[in-house]
Design an enzyme around this catalytic site. Structure first.
Site, PDB file in Angstrom:
ATOM      1  CD  GLU A   1       8.823  27.300  59.574  1.00  0.00           C
ATOM      2  OE1 GLU A   1       8.215  26.734  60.478  1.00  0.00           O
ATOM      3  OE2 GLU A   1       8.728  28.523  59.371  1.00  0.00           O
TER       4      GLU A   1
ATOM      5  CB  CYS B   1       7.965  17.745  58.995  1.00  0.00           C
ATOM      6  SG  CYS B   1       6.785  18.787  58.133  1.00  0.00           S
TER       7      CYS B   1
ATOM      8  CB  CYS C   1       2.992  28.011  49.999  1.00  0.00           C
ATOM      9  SG  CYS C   1       1.871  26.783  49.282  1.00  0.00           S
TER      10      CYS C   1
ATOM     11  CB  CYS D   1      -4.517  26.814  52.690  1.00  0.00           C
ATOM     12  SG  CYS D   1      -4.334  25.574  51.393  1.00  0.00           S
TER      13      CYS D   1
ATOM     14  CB  CYS E   1      -1.526  27.423  55.546  1.00  0.00           C
ATOM     15  SG  CYS E   1       0.162  26.806  55.441  1.00  0.00           S
TER      16      CYS E   1
ATOM     17  CB  CYS F   1       3.398  24.919  57.356  1.00  0.00           C
ATOM     18  SG  CYS F   1       2.608  23.365  57.295  1.00  0.00           S
TER      19      CYS F   1
END
Ligand code: SAH
Length: 384
Positions: A104, A117, A124, A128, A131, A349
Protein backbone atom coordinates in the site's frame (compact mmCIF):
# COMPACT_ATOMS: atom_id res chain seq x y z
CA UNK A 1 -14.47 -8.99 -4.85
CA UNK A 2 -13.42 -10.68 -8.04
CA UNK A 3 -9.68 -10.13 -8.31
CA UNK A 4 -8.72 -9.35 -11.85
CA UNK A 5 -5.71 -11.44 -12.80
CA UNK A 6 -2.40 -9.67 -12.46
CA UNK A 7 -1.45 -8.56 -15.98
CA UNK A 8 2.20 -9.02 -15.13
CA UNK A 9 1.60 -12.73 -14.63
CA UNK A 10 1.77 -12.99 -18.41
CA UNK A 11 5.40 -11.91 -18.36
CA UNK A 12 7.61 -14.77 -19.42
CA UNK A 13 9.69 -15.91 -16.45
CA UNK A 14 13.04 -15.10 -18.05
CA UNK A 15 12.26 -11.39 -18.42
CA UNK A 16 13.59 -8.84 -15.98
CA UNK A 17 12.08 -5.62 -14.66
CA UNK A 18 13.89 -2.84 -16.49
CA UNK A 19 13.01 -0.42 -13.66
CA UNK A 20 15.53 -2.31 -11.56
CA UNK A 21 18.38 -1.06 -13.70
CA UNK A 22 20.21 2.14 -12.89
CA UNK A 23 20.98 4.35 -15.93
CA UNK A 24 24.55 3.00 -15.91
CA UNK A 25 23.37 -0.59 -15.78
CA UNK A 26 20.94 0.05 -18.63
CA UNK A 27 23.75 1.47 -20.75
CA UNK A 28 25.82 -1.64 -20.05
CA UNK A 29 22.91 -3.89 -21.04
CA UNK A 30 22.45 -1.96 -24.28
CA UNK A 31 26.14 -2.25 -25.10
CA UNK A 32 26.03 -5.98 -24.38
CA UNK A 33 23.07 -6.21 -26.79
CA UNK A 34 25.16 -4.52 -29.49
CA UNK A 35 23.22 -1.25 -29.18
CA UNK A 36 24.34 2.31 -28.49
CA UNK A 37 24.31 3.27 -24.79
CA UNK A 38 22.62 6.63 -25.50
CA UNK A 39 19.33 4.80 -26.02
CA UNK A 40 19.22 4.47 -22.22
CA UNK A 41 18.23 8.13 -21.94
CA UNK A 42 15.37 7.66 -24.43
CA UNK A 43 14.09 4.55 -22.67
CA UNK A 44 14.24 6.20 -19.25
CA UNK A 45 12.38 9.28 -20.51
CA UNK A 46 9.59 7.10 -21.89
CA UNK A 47 9.29 5.12 -18.68
CA UNK A 48 9.04 8.25 -16.59
CA UNK A 49 6.38 9.59 -18.92
CA UNK A 50 4.42 6.50 -17.93
CA UNK A 51 4.97 4.29 -20.98
CA UNK A 52 4.98 0.61 -20.09
CA UNK A 53 5.34 -0.93 -23.55
CA UNK A 54 8.56 -0.87 -25.58
CA UNK A 55 6.46 -0.79 -28.78
CA UNK A 56 5.22 2.66 -27.79
CA UNK A 57 8.75 4.04 -27.46
CA UNK A 58 8.50 5.47 -30.94
CA UNK A 59 11.98 6.94 -31.24
CA UNK A 60 13.54 3.46 -30.83
CA UNK A 61 14.00 1.26 -33.89
CA UNK A 62 11.66 -1.70 -34.28
CA UNK A 63 14.57 -4.07 -33.81
CA UNK A 64 15.63 -2.45 -30.52
CA UNK A 65 12.02 -2.51 -29.33
CA UNK A 66 11.87 -6.22 -30.04
CA UNK A 67 15.22 -6.92 -28.38
CA UNK A 68 14.13 -5.06 -25.27
CA UNK A 69 10.80 -6.82 -25.26
CA UNK A 70 12.44 -10.24 -25.39
CA UNK A 71 14.59 -9.48 -22.34
CA UNK A 72 12.70 -6.99 -20.16
CA UNK A 73 9.36 -5.68 -19.05
CA UNK A 74 8.54 -2.31 -17.50
CA UNK A 75 7.35 -3.13 -14.00
CA UNK A 76 3.78 -2.08 -13.28
CA UNK A 77 1.56 -2.53 -10.28
CA UNK A 78 -2.01 -3.63 -10.52
CA UNK A 79 -4.24 -1.27 -8.59
CA UNK A 80 -6.56 -3.23 -6.30
CA UNK A 81 -8.02 -0.25 -4.49
CA UNK A 82 -8.03 3.49 -4.61
CA UNK A 83 -9.60 5.32 -1.70
CA UNK A 84 -10.01 9.07 -1.42
CA UNK A 85 -10.43 10.52 2.07
CA UNK A 86 -13.50 12.55 2.82
CA UNK A 87 -11.46 15.77 2.92
CA UNK A 88 -9.87 14.86 -0.45
CA UNK A 89 -6.43 15.44 1.05
CA UNK A 90 -5.30 11.82 0.99
CA UNK A 91 -5.52 8.99 -1.51
CA UNK A 92 -4.64 5.48 -0.49
CA UNK A 93 -3.68 2.79 -3.00
CA UNK A 94 -3.48 -0.96 -2.61
CA UNK A 95 -1.32 -2.58 -5.28
CA UNK A 96 -0.76 -6.18 -6.30
CA UNK A 97 2.82 -7.26 -7.00
CA UNK A 98 3.92 -9.85 -9.54
CA UNK A 99 4.08 -12.57 -6.91
CA UNK A 100 0.60 -11.67 -5.63
CA UNK A 101 1.87 -9.91 -2.54
CA UNK A 102 0.02 -6.70 -1.72
CA UNK A 103 1.52 -3.33 -0.83
CA UNK A 104 0.00 0.00 0.00
CA UNK A 105 1.00 3.60 -0.40
CA UNK A 106 -0.66 6.91 0.23
CA UNK A 107 -0.64 10.33 -1.40
CA UNK A 108 -0.91 13.29 0.93
CA UNK A 109 -1.81 16.74 -0.32
CA UNK A 110 -0.24 19.58 1.61
CA UNK A 111 -0.38 23.27 0.85
CA UNK A 112 3.20 23.06 -0.38
CA UNK A 113 2.58 20.14 -2.74
CA UNK A 114 1.79 16.49 -3.18
CA UNK A 115 3.82 13.87 -1.30
CA UNK A 116 3.85 10.11 -1.76
CA UNK A 117 4.38 7.86 1.24
CA UNK A 118 5.66 4.59 -0.17
CA UNK A 119 6.42 1.09 1.08
CA UNK A 120 9.88 -0.46 1.11
CA UNK A 121 9.05 -4.01 2.23
CA UNK A 122 6.14 -6.43 2.23
CA UNK A 123 5.48 -6.65 5.96
CA UNK A 124 8.15 -5.65 8.46
CA UNK A 125 10.47 -7.46 10.83
CA UNK A 126 10.76 -4.69 13.41
CA UNK A 127 7.81 -5.60 15.63
CA UNK A 128 6.83 -2.15 16.96
CA UNK A 129 3.86 -2.76 19.24
CA UNK A 130 1.46 -0.26 17.73
CA UNK A 131 2.21 -0.74 14.05
CA UNK A 132 -0.08 -2.78 11.79
CA UNK A 133 2.52 -3.47 9.08
CA UNK A 134 4.61 -5.68 11.31
CA UNK A 135 1.77 -7.93 12.45
CA UNK A 136 2.66 -10.81 10.11
CA UNK A 137 6.42 -10.22 10.22
CA UNK A 138 8.57 -9.57 7.18
CA UNK A 139 7.47 -11.27 3.97
CA UNK A 140 10.16 -9.88 1.66
CA UNK A 141 12.09 -6.83 0.58
CA UNK A 142 10.80 -4.75 -2.30
CA UNK A 143 13.14 -4.26 -5.24
CA UNK A 144 14.22 -0.79 -6.35
CA UNK A 145 12.01 -1.33 -9.40
CA UNK A 146 8.97 -2.05 -7.25
CA UNK A 147 9.56 1.17 -5.32
CA UNK A 148 9.89 3.07 -8.60
CA UNK A 149 6.74 1.41 -9.89
CA UNK A 150 4.85 2.88 -6.90
CA UNK A 151 6.04 6.35 -7.88
CA UNK A 152 5.20 5.87 -11.55
CA UNK A 153 1.81 4.28 -10.89
CA UNK A 154 0.79 7.03 -8.51
CA UNK A 155 2.07 9.76 -10.83
CA UNK A 156 0.09 8.21 -13.70
CA UNK A 157 -3.01 8.15 -11.54
CA UNK A 158 -2.55 11.78 -10.43
CA UNK A 159 -2.05 12.88 -14.03
CA UNK A 160 -5.17 10.93 -15.04
CA UNK A 161 -7.19 12.77 -12.40
CA UNK A 162 -5.56 16.11 -13.16
CA UNK A 163 -4.22 16.20 -9.60
CA UNK A 164 -0.76 17.58 -10.19
CA UNK A 165 2.71 16.16 -9.78
CA UNK A 166 4.50 14.43 -6.96
CA UNK A 167 6.76 16.96 -5.30
CA UNK A 168 8.07 14.81 -2.46
CA UNK A 169 8.61 11.24 -1.33
CA UNK A 170 8.56 9.87 2.19
CA UNK A 171 9.75 6.35 2.87
CA UNK A 172 7.28 5.89 5.70
CA UNK A 173 4.95 3.26 4.34
CA UNK A 174 5.18 -0.42 5.23
CA UNK A 175 8.59 -1.75 6.09
CA UNK A 176 11.83 -0.56 7.59
CA UNK A 177 13.80 1.12 4.78
CA UNK A 178 17.18 0.63 6.43
CA UNK A 179 16.46 -3.09 6.76
CA UNK A 180 16.35 -3.14 2.93
CA UNK A 181 19.36 -0.89 2.62
CA UNK A 182 20.81 -1.78 -0.80
CA UNK A 183 17.52 -1.71 -2.71
CA UNK A 184 16.36 1.46 -0.97
CA UNK A 185 19.59 3.31 -1.76
CA UNK A 186 19.44 2.12 -5.36
CA UNK A 187 15.87 3.37 -5.59
CA UNK A 188 16.74 6.77 -4.11
CA UNK A 189 19.59 7.26 -6.57
CA UNK A 190 17.47 6.13 -9.53
CA UNK A 191 14.48 8.32 -8.69
CA UNK A 192 16.86 11.26 -8.25
CA UNK A 193 18.50 10.74 -11.64
CA UNK A 194 18.06 13.98 -13.61
CA UNK A 195 17.49 12.02 -16.83
CA UNK A 196 14.54 10.24 -15.23
CA UNK A 197 12.11 11.32 -12.53
CA UNK A 198 14.54 13.94 -11.24
CA UNK A 199 13.29 14.00 -7.65
CA UNK A 200 15.50 16.27 -5.56
CA UNK A 201 17.23 14.59 -2.63
CA UNK A 202 15.94 17.34 -0.36
CA UNK A 203 12.41 16.31 -1.24
CA UNK A 204 12.98 12.75 -0.05
CA UNK A 205 12.59 11.72 3.60
CA UNK A 206 13.59 8.33 4.94
CA UNK A 207 12.11 7.21 8.25
CA UNK A 208 13.83 4.58 10.39
CA UNK A 209 13.03 2.90 13.68
CA UNK A 210 16.68 3.50 14.58
CA UNK A 211 18.99 0.90 13.03
CA UNK A 212 22.17 2.55 14.24
CA UNK A 213 24.85 1.04 11.94
CA UNK A 214 22.74 1.70 8.84
CA UNK A 215 21.99 5.29 9.98
CA UNK A 216 25.73 5.90 10.21
CA UNK A 217 26.31 4.26 6.85
CA UNK A 218 23.59 6.44 5.31
CA UNK A 219 25.34 9.51 6.66
CA UNK A 220 28.40 8.53 4.61
CA UNK A 221 26.53 8.16 1.31
CA UNK A 222 26.77 11.81 0.34
CA UNK A 223 23.01 12.18 -0.20
CA UNK A 224 21.19 15.19 1.15
CA UNK A 225 17.96 13.37 1.93
CA UNK A 226 16.07 14.10 5.14
CA UNK A 227 16.18 11.62 7.98
CA UNK A 228 13.33 10.90 10.36
CA UNK A 229 13.93 8.69 13.38
CA UNK A 230 11.15 6.96 15.29
CA UNK A 231 11.91 7.45 18.98
CA UNK A 232 8.51 7.07 20.69
CA UNK A 233 10.01 7.16 24.19
CA UNK A 234 12.49 9.30 26.14
CA UNK A 235 14.42 6.42 27.77
CA UNK A 236 15.44 2.82 27.15
CA UNK A 237 13.14 1.19 29.69
CA UNK A 238 10.03 2.71 28.14
CA UNK A 239 11.28 2.37 24.56
CA UNK A 240 11.79 -1.37 25.07
CA UNK A 241 8.15 -1.69 26.05
CA UNK A 242 7.13 -0.17 22.71
CA UNK A 243 9.79 -1.10 20.15
CA UNK A 244 11.71 -4.38 19.89
CA UNK A 245 14.59 -2.60 18.19
CA UNK A 246 15.29 -0.82 21.49
CA UNK A 247 16.75 -4.11 22.73
CA UNK A 248 19.41 -3.91 20.03
CA UNK A 249 20.45 -0.24 20.36
CA UNK A 250 20.25 2.16 23.24
CA UNK A 251 18.35 5.41 22.83
CA UNK A 252 21.61 7.31 23.29
CA UNK A 253 23.17 5.37 20.39
CA UNK A 254 20.16 6.22 18.24
CA UNK A 255 20.31 9.93 19.10
CA UNK A 256 24.08 9.98 18.55
CA UNK A 257 23.63 8.37 15.12
CA UNK A 258 21.04 11.07 14.32
CA UNK A 259 23.49 13.74 15.41
CA UNK A 260 26.18 12.15 13.24
CA UNK A 261 23.78 12.23 10.28
CA UNK A 262 23.14 15.93 10.89
CA UNK A 263 26.83 16.73 11.18
CA UNK A 264 27.73 14.81 8.02
CA UNK A 265 24.90 16.00 5.80
CA UNK A 266 23.77 19.32 7.30
CA UNK A 267 20.20 18.08 6.94
CA UNK A 268 17.91 18.59 9.89
CA UNK A 269 16.86 15.38 11.61
CA UNK A 270 13.29 14.82 12.75
CA UNK A 271 12.44 12.61 15.72
CA UNK A 272 9.02 11.04 15.52
CA UNK A 273 7.12 10.41 18.72
CA UNK A 274 3.85 8.51 18.67
CA UNK A 275 1.74 9.44 21.68
CA UNK A 276 0.10 6.48 23.40
CA UNK A 277 -2.34 7.06 26.23
CA UNK A 278 -0.90 6.48 29.69
CA UNK A 279 2.30 4.97 28.31
CA UNK A 280 4.60 7.68 26.97
CA UNK A 281 2.49 10.84 27.01
CA UNK A 282 3.06 12.39 30.43
CA UNK A 283 4.61 15.85 30.88
CA UNK A 284 7.65 14.29 32.58
CA UNK A 285 8.23 12.20 29.46
CA UNK A 286 8.24 15.40 27.42
CA UNK A 287 10.77 16.99 29.79
CA UNK A 288 12.95 13.88 29.66
CA UNK A 289 12.77 13.94 25.84
CA UNK A 290 13.79 17.60 25.77
CA UNK A 291 16.76 16.81 28.02
CA UNK A 292 17.77 13.86 25.83
CA UNK A 293 17.80 16.09 22.75
CA UNK A 294 19.35 19.07 24.50
CA UNK A 295 21.79 20.97 22.28
CA UNK A 296 20.72 19.06 19.16
CA UNK A 297 19.09 21.40 16.61
CA UNK A 298 16.53 18.82 15.55
CA UNK A 299 12.82 18.71 14.99
CA UNK A 300 10.23 16.70 16.94
CA UNK A 301 7.11 15.46 15.24
CA UNK A 302 4.29 14.29 17.51
CA UNK A 303 1.92 11.64 16.14
CA UNK A 304 -1.17 10.87 18.22
CA UNK A 305 -1.55 7.06 17.96
CA UNK A 306 -3.65 5.92 15.07
CA UNK A 307 -5.60 3.20 16.87
CA UNK A 308 -5.70 -0.14 15.09
CA UNK A 309 -6.52 -2.53 17.87
CA UNK A 310 -2.88 -3.43 18.44
CA UNK A 311 -2.43 -4.58 22.02
CA UNK A 312 -5.36 -2.45 23.11
CA UNK A 313 -3.20 0.68 22.90
CA UNK A 314 -5.12 3.94 22.92
CA UNK A 315 -4.54 7.34 21.46
CA UNK A 316 -3.55 10.11 23.89
CA UNK A 317 -6.25 12.58 24.79
CA UNK A 318 -6.23 15.99 23.11
CA UNK A 319 -5.26 17.54 26.44
CA UNK A 320 -2.25 15.24 26.86
CA UNK A 321 -1.05 15.90 23.33
CA UNK A 322 -1.36 19.62 23.90
CA UNK A 323 0.47 19.52 27.26
CA UNK A 324 3.23 17.36 25.75
CA UNK A 325 3.70 19.82 22.91
CA UNK A 326 3.72 22.78 25.31
CA UNK A 327 6.36 21.15 27.55
CA UNK A 328 8.64 20.67 24.55
CA UNK A 329 8.06 24.21 23.31
CA UNK A 330 8.73 25.53 26.76
CA UNK A 331 12.06 23.66 26.72
CA UNK A 332 12.89 25.46 23.46
CA UNK A 333 12.40 22.48 21.19
CA UNK A 334 11.21 22.75 17.64
CA UNK A 335 8.03 20.71 17.68
CA UNK A 336 5.05 20.11 15.42
CA UNK A 337 2.12 17.81 15.53
CA UNK A 338 1.69 15.63 12.48
CA UNK A 339 -1.20 16.75 10.40
CA UNK A 340 -3.45 13.75 10.26
CA UNK A 341 -4.67 13.09 6.80
CA UNK A 342 -6.65 10.13 5.65
CA UNK A 343 -7.69 8.75 9.02
CA UNK A 344 -10.93 7.56 7.47
CA UNK A 345 -9.04 5.58 4.83
CA UNK A 346 -6.72 3.86 7.29
CA UNK A 347 -3.82 6.14 6.56
CA UNK A 348 -1.34 4.56 8.97
CA UNK A 349 1.06 1.91 7.78
CA UNK A 350 -0.38 -1.48 7.02
CA UNK A 351 -3.92 -0.79 8.17
CA UNK A 352 -5.68 -0.86 4.83
CA UNK A 353 -3.91 -4.02 3.72
CA UNK A 354 -4.67 -5.71 7.03
CA UNK A 355 -8.35 -4.90 6.70
CA UNK A 356 -8.38 -6.04 3.08
CA UNK A 357 -6.75 -9.37 3.87
CA UNK A 358 -8.97 -9.98 6.89
CA UNK A 359 -12.02 -9.58 4.75
CA UNK A 360 -10.64 -11.84 2.03
CA UNK A 361 -9.94 -14.59 4.56
CA UNK A 362 -13.29 -14.04 6.10
CA UNK A 363 -14.66 -15.03 2.68
CA UNK A 364 -17.69 -12.81 2.99
CA UNK A 365 -16.83 -11.02 -0.26
CA UNK A 366 -19.33 -8.30 0.53
CA UNK A 367 -19.40 -5.22 -1.58
CA UNK A 368 -17.35 -3.05 0.78
CA UNK A 369 -14.31 -4.88 -0.62
CA UNK A 370 -12.80 -5.53 2.76
CA UNK A 371 -12.60 -1.94 3.92
CA UNK A 372 -14.15 -2.29 7.32
CA UNK A 373 -13.66 0.95 9.05
CA UNK A 374 -14.72 3.52 6.56
CA UNK A 375 -17.56 5.20 8.25
CA UNK A 376 -19.79 8.05 7.62
CA UNK A 377 -19.79 10.89 8.24
CA UNK A 378 -17.19 11.55 5.66
CA UNK A 379 -18.06 8.98 3.08
CA UNK A 380 -14.71 8.60 1.41
CA UNK A 381 -14.91 7.58 -2.20
CA UNK A 382 -13.73 4.26 -3.37
CA UNK A 383 -12.74 3.75 -6.96
CA UNK A 384 -10.95 0.91 -8.57
N1 SAH B 1 9.99 1.69 9.74
C1 SAH B 1 10.02 3.12 9.65
C2 SAH B 1 8.84 3.68 8.88
C3 SAH B 1 7.57 3.42 9.60
S1 SAH B 1 6.17 4.42 9.35
C4 SAH B 1 10.04 3.72 11.06
O1 SAH B 1 9.85 2.98 12.00
O2 SAH B 1 10.28 4.92 11.18
C5 SAH B 1 6.45 6.03 9.87
C6 SAH B 1 6.03 6.39 11.28
O3 SAH B 1 4.68 6.07 11.60
C7 SAH B 1 6.91 5.72 12.32
O4 SAH B 1 7.31 6.69 13.24
C8 SAH B 1 5.96 4.72 12.93
O5 SAH B 1 6.40 4.35 14.20
C9 SAH B 1 4.65 5.48 12.90
N2 SAH B 1 3.46 4.64 13.03
C10 SAH B 1 3.23 3.39 12.59
N3 SAH B 1 2.01 2.95 12.94
C11 SAH B 1 1.44 3.96 13.64
C12 SAH B 1 0.18 4.14 14.28
N4 SAH B 1 -0.73 3.17 14.29
N5 SAH B 1 -0.06 5.31 14.90
C13 SAH B 1 0.85 6.30 14.91
N6 SAH B 1 2.05 6.21 14.34
C14 SAH B 1 2.36 5.05 13.71
Amino acid sequence: MELASNPNNNMSPGKRDILNLSPEELKEELTAMGEKPFHAGQIIRWMYKGTTSFQEMSDLSGSLQRKLDSRFFVGTLQQLKRLVSSDHQAIKYLYLLLDDNIIECVVLKYHHGVTLCLSTQVGCAMGCRFCASTRGGLVRNLTAGEMEAQVLSVQRDLTGHDSGNLGGLVLMGCGEPLNNYVNVLKFIRQIHDPGGFDMGYRNITLSTCGLVPQMRRLAEEGLSINLAVSLHAPNDVLRRKIMKVANAYTIQEVVDAGRYYYEKTGRRVTFEYTLIRGLNDRPEHARELAALLDGFPCHINLIPLNENGQDGLRRSSEGSVHRFEMELEHAGKNVTRRRELGLDIQGACGQLKAAYLERKQDGSGRSDHGIRSIQSPGNPQENQ
